[in-house]
Design a protein around this motif. Structure first.
Motif: not given
Lengths: 253, 241
Positions: B8-11, B23, B25, B30, B32
């Motif tokens: 899922l987004p942020g996983d 993306y 960091e 992670f 998107k």
């Protein structure tokens, strides 16, 4: 002076919840057919649905931005959502809420991936019983994820507040920070504070406050609200997983 | 094909570099969007499960002529961005613009299969019909599918679409933009099969299952399988692997 309603009884709230307990949550993804992505979010008796259209061409064209998409959010409360029929159409309140929800979502969406387009988010509150903006925002975040729009994280939103603690005669004995203000607490309480929580960076993308408080209490209330957001975040995740897992399971049948 | 994990987004996907739909960091990557995660040589990427078509260079797409302006055609490619097909990319002939009516080559609402030549940073999409797989699509029917599911419809180096073509005796062209063109006597069965692939796109060994159901339907319809009209490279090459 009118007698203060006793909002706290035997360490429980007026509707029997603990101080840090949110109302029953329900989330569903993919509820609208003609949208790119959609979701329903229910918290207690508050129910909101959200639909995402786009990325699509921008009309009117002067709003278009050549290096990124524009995010347009429209919040609307149905006339039948409240006990007293509301006036249909745009109001000062709905314009404000549309704006704060938009600003709560912009930090997590990768708008630069779709230049010259518009992403339209429509939020409709079908049943209102406090924190409609939180329910709307939660539904909108899910709908965006369902629409396949690139995001940094799923935004979760929850409110918290402070209610007076009184003895049976109605004399004030103290204050209590509580999560997810609802019903009588909203009308008789002292403070309502909705937030939107961006879990990954531990930041808030929405912070509003209606009422007066001291700094220490303020921090306590925020902590309460963040705790509520954590619960909501988990519900949002499982709703999304449920839809896409269902697709997988359906395929296996 | 191995079992891929749903994200899922942020996983968090792991440590490495970020590929499509992810993306970074620092050194952490992670997701998107909602999709299935894959890793190749330290690069993580996510195959999205939903979303609109975002034009990419080299994609074969099916488009409709929206407008004809002086020496170019504006093509709707089922995306927020419209594509431009310059006349020089549409034909090899010399055309005297003062004497020729361009609708002779492509008229409004004509369907074409063409290749995306370039996509600029501001998403100006240029099409080309110079490749020999590109052509005008005459007759037939068009269906829309989720662009994210197109690789499954094409199958491993075209196996899925080839199988449907063989068993139903229809002509099928799949555009990367989620538009599928079907022509032939058994269009209905072929369309049903394609929509079934879209619905069951996660399934392993799907080609055989679809083949079974298509053959059953063909037997029920009583129409003999017509001789297959062989078409060279009717699918875009970048299918799923």
């Amino acid at each position: 002076m009118e007698k203060q309603l006793q909002l706290v009884k035997n360490g429980k709230r007026i509707d029997g919840r603990a101080f840090d307990e949110v109302r029953p949550l329900e989330a569903r993804v993919g509820v609208l057919k003609n949208t790119e992505g959609s979701a329903m979010f229910r918290i207690g008796n508050t129910l909101a649905i959200a639909g995402v259209y786009g990325p699509r061409k921008v009309f009117p064209k002067h709003q278009e931005m050549s290096e990124q998409a524009i995010l347009r959010v429209k919040y609307n409360m149905s006339p039948f959502a409240t006990t007293e029929r509301g006036r249909p159409g745009i109001s000062r309140r709905s314009t404000e809420i549309s704006m704060v929800i938009r600003e709560a979502l912009v930090p997590v969406v990768f708008l630069e991936e779709f230049p010259k387009t518009a992403i339209d988010v429509h939020i409709e509150v079908l049943q209102a019983d406090a924190s409609t903006r939180c329910a709307g925002l939660n539904a909108a975040a899910l709908a965006l994820a369902d629409a396949g729009i690139p995001m940094r994280d799923i935004v979760a939103s929850c409110s918290a507040g402070k209610i007076p603690v009184t003895d049976s005669e109605g004399n004030r004995t103290g204050m209590q920070a509580v999560v997810d203000i609802a019903g009588k607490e909203d009308t008789e309480g002292e403070l309502d504070l909705p937030i939107a929580y961006y879990k990954k960076t531990n930041e808030l993308t929405l912070l509003q406050m209606d009422g007066i408080t001291k700094k220490k209490e303020f921090l306590d209330i925020i902590k309460m609200a963040v705790k509520g957001c954590e619960d909501i975040y988990q519900v949002q995740r499982s709703a999304l997983k449920h839809k896409y897992m269902m697709e997988t399971e359906e395929a296996l049948r | 094909m191995s079992e891929r994990k749903l994200v899922l987004p942020g996983d968090p996907l792991g440590e490495g570099r970020s590929g499509n739909n992810s993306y970074a960091e620092g050194s952490k990557v992670f997701s998107k969007c909602v999709g299935l995660v894959e890793e190749k040589g330290g690069v993580f990427f996510v195959i999205p499960l939903s979303g609109i078509y975002n034009p990419k260079r080299g994609d074969g797409v099916i488009g409709k002529v929206e407008e004809i302006i002086f020496s170019k055609f504006i093509i709707d490619i089922n995306s927020p961005y419209e594509a431009v097909l310059p006349l020089s990319e549409a034909t090899d002939e010399f055309i005297d613009l003062t004497k020729t009516d361009l609708t002779y080559y492509l008229n409004y609402n004509d369907l074409i299969f063409s290749e995306i030549m370039s996509v600029s940073k501001t998403k100006n999409v240029q099409l080309s019909m110079k490749d020999r797989k590109c052509r005008k699509l005459r007759g037939g029917r068009v269906i829309k599918v989720t662009p994210a599911k197109v690789p499954r419809i094409i199958g491993k180096s075209g196996s899925m679409v080839e199988m449907i073509k063989q068993t139903t005796g229809t002509q099928i062209v799949v555009g990367q933009n989620g538009i599928v063109w079907v022509k032939g006597d058994n269009e209905d069965i072929a369309i049903e099969a394609i929509l079934e692939v879209e619905r069951k796109s996660h399934l392993h060994g799907l080609t055989d299952k679809i083949k079974e159901s298509v053959e059953k339907k063909m037997a029920q319809s009583g129409v003999p399988v017509p001789k297959v009209v062989r078409q060279e490279a009717d699918f875009a090459e970048n299918g799923d692997d």
